[in-house]
Design an enzyme around this catalytic site. Structure first.
Site, PDB file in Angstrom:
ATOM      1  N   PHE A 200      19.286  29.964  41.513  1.00 25.37           N
ATOM      2  CA  PHE A 200      19.102  31.416  41.426  1.00 25.37           C
ATOM      3  C   PHE A 200      20.405  32.001  40.909  1.00 25.37           C
ATOM      4  O   PHE A 200      21.454  31.852  41.553  1.00 25.37           O
ATOM      5  CB  PHE A 200      18.770  32.019  42.793  1.00 25.37           C
ATOM      6  CG  PHE A 200      18.708  33.529  42.792  1.00 25.37           C
ATOM      7  CD1 PHE A 200      17.484  34.171  42.817  1.00 25.37           C
ATOM      8  CD2 PHE A 200      19.856  34.297  42.762  1.00 25.37           C
ATOM      9  CE1 PHE A 200      17.404  35.563  42.817  1.00 25.37           C
ATOM     10  CE2 PHE A 200      19.802  35.688  42.752  1.00 25.37           C
ATOM     11  CZ  PHE A 200      18.574  36.323  42.780  1.00 25.37           C
ATOM     12  N   GLU A 201      20.343  32.649  39.774  1.00 25.52           N
ATOM     13  CA  GLU A 201      21.490  33.385  39.252  1.00 25.52           C
ATOM     14  C   GLU A 201      20.972  34.614  38.517  1.00 25.52           C
ATOM     15  O   GLU A 201      20.012  34.539  37.759  1.00 25.52           O
ATOM     16  CB  GLU A 201      22.306  32.552  38.253  1.00 25.52           C
ATOM     17  CG  GLU A 201      23.123  31.438  38.846  1.00 25.52           C
ATOM     18  CD  GLU A 201      23.923  30.687  37.789  1.00 25.52           C
ATOM     19  OE1 GLU A 201      25.024  30.210  38.114  1.00 25.52           O
ATOM     20  OE2 GLU A 201      23.436  30.562  36.641  1.00 25.52           O
ATOM     21  N   ILE A 202      21.606  35.736  38.752  1.00 35.81           N
ATOM     22  CA  ILE A 202      21.445  36.914  37.911  1.00 35.81           C
ATOM     23  C   ILE A 202      22.856  37.263  37.465  1.00 35.81           C
ATOM     24  O   ILE A 202      23.702  37.600  38.293  1.00 35.81           O
ATOM     25  CB  ILE A 202      20.809  38.095  38.676  1.00 35.81           C
ATOM     26  CG1 ILE A 202      19.422  37.707  39.209  1.00 35.81           C
ATOM     27  CG2 ILE A 202      20.710  39.319  37.770  1.00 35.81           C
ATOM     28  CD1 ILE A 202      18.776  38.767  40.081  1.00 35.81           C
ATOM     29  N   HIS A 237      30.208  26.925  38.050  1.00 34.54           N
ATOM     30  CA  HIS A 237      30.025  28.369  37.887  1.00 34.54           C
ATOM     31  C   HIS A 237      30.751  29.145  38.982  1.00 34.54           C
ATOM     32  O   HIS A 237      31.396  30.168  38.716  1.00 34.54           O
ATOM     33  CB  HIS A 237      28.540  28.720  37.976  1.00 34.54           C
ATOM     34  CG  HIS A 237      27.744  28.353  36.774  1.00 34.54           C
ATOM     35  ND1 HIS A 237      26.431  28.750  36.598  1.00 34.54           N
ATOM     36  CD2 HIS A 237      28.050  27.611  35.684  1.00 34.54           C
ATOM     37  CE1 HIS A 237      25.974  28.275  35.449  1.00 34.54           C
ATOM     38  NE2 HIS A 237      26.937  27.562  34.886  1.00 34.54           N
TER      39      HIS A 237
END
Length: 303
Positions: A200-202, A237
């Protein structure tokens, strides 16, 4: 992927009609493309695009000793480490660490939401997360943070602190980098293992397209840890976010219910769960919102 897409359309995108980009290291077959397109047409009606990952982005770079890499995979697999023996998993981690944001189909976008097959969103998302990110100058958003398996990254932190950070002041002068404190002191053995779970990344593409991030990735790529160890894109990241972003630029989406086996996050507020039709329990065994990494973020860094 069909189940995830139907869920995502219902929970979020039918309201906002954001376009989808599907990427794969092989050509998508017609049946897959037709099914994904059909689901979106019945939901949001958003644009759907399909692209192929360039072979050079999903393979061994020329400087990797493939025999050494194979031995490392076998040793890790023999120890029962998750994905320890997988070659394709390493290609995936390297791709998401340094190449996904370079794909031609993604150059038109400023932000992305990474949606993996098999995930489930357990609450309605009733606001535009991309407008939220832009208006609040957020560059990286997460929903779960946890500790990485130490055996997969034995030299990652040392490589960053001893080989990358000494070069850092050229592009980080005047930046306090407060977010890096979340991961531990900048010493060879300082990493606490916490990372934002990257399925999950935004996030902002500008963060990954920046010169500093790409210098960071190129050094890591040359060291070979994606293949000789099992460096994941999540710690890569996360540590980069700690190095190049301030705490104010990182956002915890505590209001997004999310499940990706074997872990989940469920918003704790009962009224919120009722109003947003949540199908989750904050006290279920897979709930990880009370883990040590999340608790530390909540105490010291949550805004």
């Amino acid at each position: 992927m069909a189940a995830t897409l139907k869920n995502f359309e219902t929970r979020f995108n039918k309201k906002y009609q954001y376009p989808y980009v599907f990427l794969n290291n092989e050509e998508f077959d017609t049946a897959f493309m037709n099914e994904m397109t059909r689901i979106v047409e019945r939901g949001s009606g958003a644009q759907v695009q399909f692209g192929k990952v360039p072979e050079e982005h999903w393979s061994y770079p020329e400087w990797i000793d493939q025999e050494k890499a194979a031995k490392a995979r076998k040793a890790m697999g023999d120890k029962g480490i998750v994905y320890g023996g997988s070659e394709s998993y390493r290609f995936m981690c390297r791709y998401f660490s340094g190449f996904f944001y370079r794909h031609p189909l993604l150059q038109q976008f400023d932000y992305y939401w990474r949606v993996e097959p098999g995930v489930e969103f357990s609450c309605n998302v009733n606001y535009d997360v991309f407008r939220f990110m832009a208006s609040n100058r957020k560059k990286y958003g997460f929903v779960i943070t946890m500790q990485e398996i130490p055996e997969t990254i034995p030299t990652l932190w040392k490589t960053i602190t001893e080989e990358f950070l000494p070069k850092g002041p050229r592009f980080m002068e005047g930046t306090s980098r407060p977010a890096i404190r979340y991961f531990g002191p900048p010493s060879p053995n300082g990493y606490n293992g916490c990372h934002f779970w990257s399925n999950f990344e935004i996030a902002s593409f500008d963060f990954f397209r920046s010169p500093e991030y790409n210098q960071y990735f190129e050094l890591l790529d040359r060291k070979g840890g994606f293949f000789y160890e099992r460096w994941g894109d999540a710690p890569v990241h996360s540590i980069a976010a700690g190095l190049f972003l301030s705490t104010e630029e990182i956002h915890y989406f505590h209001d997004i219910g999310y499940r990706h086996y074997p872990f989940s996050h469920c918003p704790a507020d009962f009224v919120f769960r009722r109003e947003n039709n949540c199908a989750c329990d904050p006290f279920e065994p897979t709930e990880i919102s009370h883990g040590s990494c999340q608790t530390m973020w909540n105490i010291h860094y949550a805004l």
